[in-house]
Design a protein around this motif. Structure first.
Motif, short mmCIF file in Angstrom:
data_model
loop_
_atom_site.label_atom_id
_atom_site.label_comp_id
_atom_site.label_asym_id
_atom_site.label_seq_id
_atom_site.Cartn_x
_atom_site.Cartn_y
_atom_site.Cartn_z
N CYS A 17 0.82 -1.21 0.00
CA CYS A 17 0.00 0.00 0.00
C CYS A 17 0.86 1.26 0.00
O CYS A 17 0.56 2.22 -0.71
N VAL A 18 1.91 1.26 0.80
CA VAL A 18 2.80 2.43 0.84
C VAL A 18 3.45 2.63 -0.53
O VAL A 18 3.49 3.75 -1.05
N LEU A 19 3.95 1.56 -1.13
CA LEU A 19 4.54 1.67 -2.46
C LEU A 19 3.52 2.18 -3.47
O LEU A 19 3.83 3.03 -4.30
N HIS A 20 2.31 1.65 -3.41
CA HIS A 20 1.26 2.08 -4.32
C HIS A 20 1.01 3.59 -4.17
O HIS A 20 0.94 4.32 -5.16
N CYS A 21 0.89 4.04 -2.93
CA CYS A 21 0.59 5.46 -2.67
C CYS A 21 1.72 6.37 -3.15
O CYS A 21 1.48 7.49 -3.57
N ILE A 22 2.93 5.91 -3.10
CA ILE A 22 4.08 6.73 -3.49
C ILE A 22 4.34 6.66 -4.99
O ILE A 22 4.57 7.68 -5.64
N ILE A 23 4.29 5.48 -5.58
CA ILE A 23 4.74 5.29 -6.96
C ILE A 23 3.65 5.58 -8.00
O ILE A 23 3.94 6.20 -9.03
N VAL A 24 2.42 5.16 -7.77
CA VAL A 24 1.39 5.26 -8.80
C VAL A 24 1.15 6.70 -9.27
O VAL A 24 1.03 6.93 -10.48
N PRO A 25 1.07 7.70 -8.40
CA PRO A 25 0.87 9.06 -8.93
C PRO A 25 1.97 9.48 -9.92
O PRO A 25 1.69 10.13 -10.93
N PHE A 26 3.22 9.08 -9.66
CA PHE A 26 4.30 9.41 -10.58
C PHE A 26 4.15 8.65 -11.90
O PHE A 26 4.43 9.19 -12.97
N LEU A 27 3.73 7.40 -11.83
CA LEU A 27 3.52 6.62 -13.06
C LEU A 27 2.42 7.25 -13.91
O LEU A 27 2.56 7.34 -15.13
N VAL A 28 1.34 7.65 -13.26
CA VAL A 28 0.22 8.24 -14.01
C VAL A 28 0.63 9.56 -14.64
O VAL A 28 0.31 9.83 -15.81
N MET A 29 1.36 10.40 -13.91
CA MET A 29 1.78 11.69 -14.45
C MET A 29 2.86 11.52 -15.53
O MET A 29 2.88 12.27 -16.50
N GLY A 30 3.75 10.57 -15.35
CA GLY A 30 4.90 10.44 -16.24
C GLY A 30 4.72 9.52 -17.42
O GLY A 30 5.51 9.54 -18.35
N ALA A 31 3.69 8.72 -17.43
CA ALA A 31 3.50 7.77 -18.51
C ALA A 31 2.08 7.88 -19.07
O ALA A 31 1.15 7.28 -18.54
N PRO A 32 1.92 8.66 -20.13
CA PRO A 32 0.58 8.87 -20.69
C PRO A 32 -0.15 7.58 -21.07
O PRO A 32 -1.36 7.49 -20.94
N LEU A 33 0.58 6.57 -21.51
CA LEU A 33 -0.08 5.32 -21.86
C LEU A 33 -0.70 4.66 -20.63
O LEU A 33 -1.80 4.13 -20.69
N LEU A 34 0.02 4.66 -19.52
CA LEU A 34 -0.55 4.11 -18.28
C LEU A 34 -1.66 5.01 -17.77
O LEU A 34 -2.62 4.52 -17.19
N GLY A 35 -1.52 6.32 -17.98
CA GLY A 35 -2.56 7.26 -17.56
C GLY A 35 -3.90 6.94 -18.21
O GLY A 35 -4.94 7.00 -17.57
N ASN A 36 -3.86 6.56 -19.49
CA ASN A 36 -5.10 6.19 -20.18
C ASN A 36 -5.69 4.91 -19.60
O ASN A 36 -6.90 4.76 -19.52
N PHE A 37 -4.83 3.99 -19.19
CA PHE A 37 -5.31 2.75 -18.57
C PHE A 37 -6.08 3.07 -17.30
O PHE A 37 -7.12 2.48 -17.03
N PHE A 38 -5.57 4.03 -16.50
CA PHE A 38 -6.22 4.37 -15.24
C PHE A 38 -7.45 5.25 -15.43
O PHE A 38 -8.16 5.53 -14.47
N GLU A 39 -7.74 5.67 -16.65
CA GLU A 39 -8.95 6.45 -16.92
C GLU A 39 -10.19 5.57 -16.94
O GLU A 39 -11.30 6.06 -16.92
N ASN A 40 -10.03 4.27 -16.98
CA ASN A 40 -11.15 3.34 -16.96
C ASN A 40 -11.75 3.33 -15.56
O ASN A 40 -11.06 3.06 -14.58
N ILE A 41 -13.05 3.61 -15.44
CA ILE A 41 -13.71 3.72 -14.14
C ILE A 41 -13.63 2.42 -13.36
O ILE A 41 -13.48 2.43 -12.14
N PHE A 42 -13.71 1.28 -14.03
CA PHE A 42 -13.68 0.01 -13.34
C PHE A 42 -12.29 -0.28 -12.77
O PHE A 42 -12.17 -0.82 -11.67
N VAL A 43 -11.26 0.09 -13.50
CA VAL A 43 -9.89 -0.07 -12.99
C VAL A 43 -9.70 0.85 -11.79
O VAL A 43 -9.18 0.43 -10.75
N GLU A 44 -10.14 2.09 -11.92
CA GLU A 44 -9.97 3.05 -10.83
C GLU A 44 -10.73 2.62 -9.58
O GLU A 44 -10.19 2.66 -8.46
#
Length: 128
Positions: A17-44
Motif C-alpha cells: 500500500c505504501v509503495l502504491h501510494c508513493i509510486i502510482v501518482p508518478f507513473l500516471v503523471m509520467g507515462a501517458p499510456l498508463l494514464g489512459n489505462f487508469f482512466e477506466n472507471i472500473f480499474v480506478e
C-alpha cells in the motif's frame, strides 16, 4: 492461518500500500499510456476498493494490538478524500481531484505511520 503467517501477510500488504501510494501518482503523471489505462472507471474503482480493503486490514490489525483510535480516524479522513476525488472526477468538471487525491494519500500514509509506531511501542512495552 498461523499468527506468524498473518503478520507476514499484513506486513506485505502494508508495504504494498505504501509503495502504491508513493509510486502510482508518478507513473500516471509520467507515462501517458498508463494514464489512459487508469482512466477506466472500473480499474480506478477496483484499485480504490483494493487499497481501502488493504488499509482497513492494516489499521485494524494495529488497533487490535494498541487500542488507539487516532490512526483509524486519520485513515478514514484520508479515504474520504479518495472517495470525494472519485465522485468529483466522475460527476463534475471541477479540478479539485488531484488535490483531494494527494491530501487523502498523505493522510493515509500518516495513519499508517502512526499505526506502525503505536504497534511497535505496544509490542516493546509488552516484552519488558
Amino acid at each position: 492461518m498461523t499468527e506468524s503467517t498473518k503478520e507476514k501477510l499484513i506486513t506485505i500488504a502494508s508495504f504494498t500500500c505504501v509503495l502504491h501510494c508513493i509510486i502510482v501518482p508518478f507513473l500516471v503523471m509520467g507515462a501517458p499510456l498508463l494514464g489512459n489505462f487508469f482512466e477506466n472507471i472500473f480499474v480506478e474503482l477496483g484499485i480504490l476498493l483494493f487499497s481501502i480493503a488493504c488499509g482497513i486490514a492494516i489499521i485494524y490489525n494495529g488497533y487490535c494490538k494498541h487500542k488507539k483510535k487516532h490512526a483509524g480516524i486519520i485513515f478514514l479522513i484520508g479515504i474520504s478524500f479518495w472517495g470525494m476525488h472519485t465522485l468529483i472526477e466522475l460527476l463534475t468538471h471541477w479540478h479539485l481531484d488531484i488535490e483531494l487525491l494527494t491530501a487523502g494519500t498523505i493522510l493515509v500514509l500518516i495513519a499508517y505511520r502512526i499505526n506502525h509506531k503505536q504497534t511497535k511501542s505496544c509490542c516493546t512495552t509488552h516484552h519488558h
